[in-house]
Write an enzyme that holds these catalytic residues in place. Sequence first.
Site, short mmCIF file in Angstrom:
data_model
loop_
_atom_site.label_atom_id
_atom_site.label_comp_id
_atom_site.label_asym_id
_atom_site.label_seq_id
_atom_site.Cartn_x
_atom_site.Cartn_y
_atom_site.Cartn_z
N ASP A 274 45.97 38.31 16.79
CA ASP A 274 44.95 37.34 16.41
C ASP A 274 45.53 36.18 15.60
O ASP A 274 44.91 35.12 15.51
CB ASP A 274 43.85 38.04 15.61
CG ASP A 274 42.67 37.13 15.31
OD1 ASP A 274 42.06 36.63 16.28
OD2 ASP A 274 42.36 36.90 14.13
N LEU A 355 35.80 33.07 13.64
CA LEU A 355 35.69 31.67 14.04
C LEU A 355 37.04 31.05 14.38
O LEU A 355 37.11 29.85 14.64
CB LEU A 355 35.03 30.86 12.91
CG LEU A 355 33.58 31.24 12.58
CD1 LEU A 355 33.10 30.45 11.38
CD2 LEU A 355 32.68 31.00 13.77
N ARG A 356 38.09 31.87 14.36
CA ARG A 356 39.41 31.29 14.62
C ARG A 356 39.50 30.73 16.04
O ARG A 356 40.16 29.72 16.27
CB ARG A 356 40.49 32.35 14.38
CG ARG A 356 41.89 31.77 14.34
CD ARG A 356 42.91 32.80 13.85
NE ARG A 356 42.78 33.01 12.41
CZ ARG A 356 42.65 34.19 11.85
NH1 ARG A 356 42.60 35.28 12.59
NH2 ARG A 356 42.54 34.31 10.54
N GLY A 357 38.83 31.36 17.00
CA GLY A 357 38.84 30.85 18.37
C GLY A 357 38.22 29.47 18.48
O GLY A 357 38.74 28.60 19.19
#
Length: 417
Positions: A274, A355-357
């Site tokens: 991730d 919310l990294r995507g």
Amino acid sequence: MAPPPLFSPASAPAASPALFSASTSRPLFVTAASAVSARTPSSRRRWGSRRRLTVRNVAAPEASTATKAAGGAKESQRPVYPFPAIVGQDEMKLCLLLNVIDPKIGGVMIMGDRGTGKSTTVRSLVDLLPDISVVVGDPFNSDPYDPEVMGPEVRDRVLKGDSLPVTTAKITMVDLPLGATEDRVCGTIDIEKALTEGVKAFEPGLLAKANRGILYVDEVNLLDDHLVDVLLDSAASGWNTVEREGISISHPARFILIGSGNPEEGELRPQLLDRFGMHAQVGTVRDAELRVKIVEERARFDRDPKSFRQSYLEEQEKLQEQITSARGNLGSVQLDHDLRVKISKVCAELNVDGLRGDIVTNRAAKALAALKGRDTVTVEDIATVIPNCLRHRLRKDPLESIDSGLLVIEKFYEVFS
């Protein structure tokens, strides 16, 4: 669905003015007022409150020594396969270029069959890396204009009002060997000096060298768990802290993390996976004509690396100008609010955790627009980068036979139609 072909260097926009001074013959000087803002980060307060001993970095080179070493290394280093000479693998090359343009994307994870040129492509990126401003003699590649990525010594000098000798240097790429020890990666504290002389003698490790640069881990899925833990901690905080016998030393460790591996040799821990901003899948070239061309080009490089690199020099320089221009124009690229909402809707409907995507997709689309010389992100830009930004963030379903990248593309067209 394959992404559009990589933007041709031949159509690159004119290079923007250099971001930093290109001269390295004489150091520039920057005053404390222009180098640091009035706001002091929490990491600085934590360092100052605990600092009882003088810090001495035993590995810090002098300016003249660093210049001579750089010149000698340039002459003696092994020839690198030129980036424009790599045939195919457009997805992998595009992901690498976007991370050079915007390091905040968060790096690339490259997974694919053995013998597909993963390591060759990553190492060929060295010649394309732009120059950055660094403080002369500082082992942490401190940014003289940004206190967030300054080493402790440099920050102390700035707070005292000292002027900083500044020069330019290439962004460094550091290889992390699979068998490296934790001390080699994090750095070591000389306990004997601390006890006898009252100084914090610190020898920086690979994380210090990789600050503001690239950290490359080949066969990252075979990396020992204790080193994975170190990378997770540094990637999350941007700082590396070494604790030995009650002595603590911290320094910035912000780097572009690039990993490569073969999925047949094992999976990567989800926490580390991730941390990679983008994920590129590499497959074996099936077209016979392309395979012949790759073999012939490699044989020509092995026979005479110097002349082979010279034959690609013009394309290499055009690509360098294109990257420099894109880095300069990145701040002016706009992404419409409606497109942002649709990106987040795709992430939500795919059940992407966190919310990294969303953040990475926004950054990658802007970087691609800048690479193409535009100041507005289009739907095509998003379609190109969104599979690479989300495919490794989907929850694994053992009963699902469809490729995760295709799932992302299907959901993209469903939302953006």
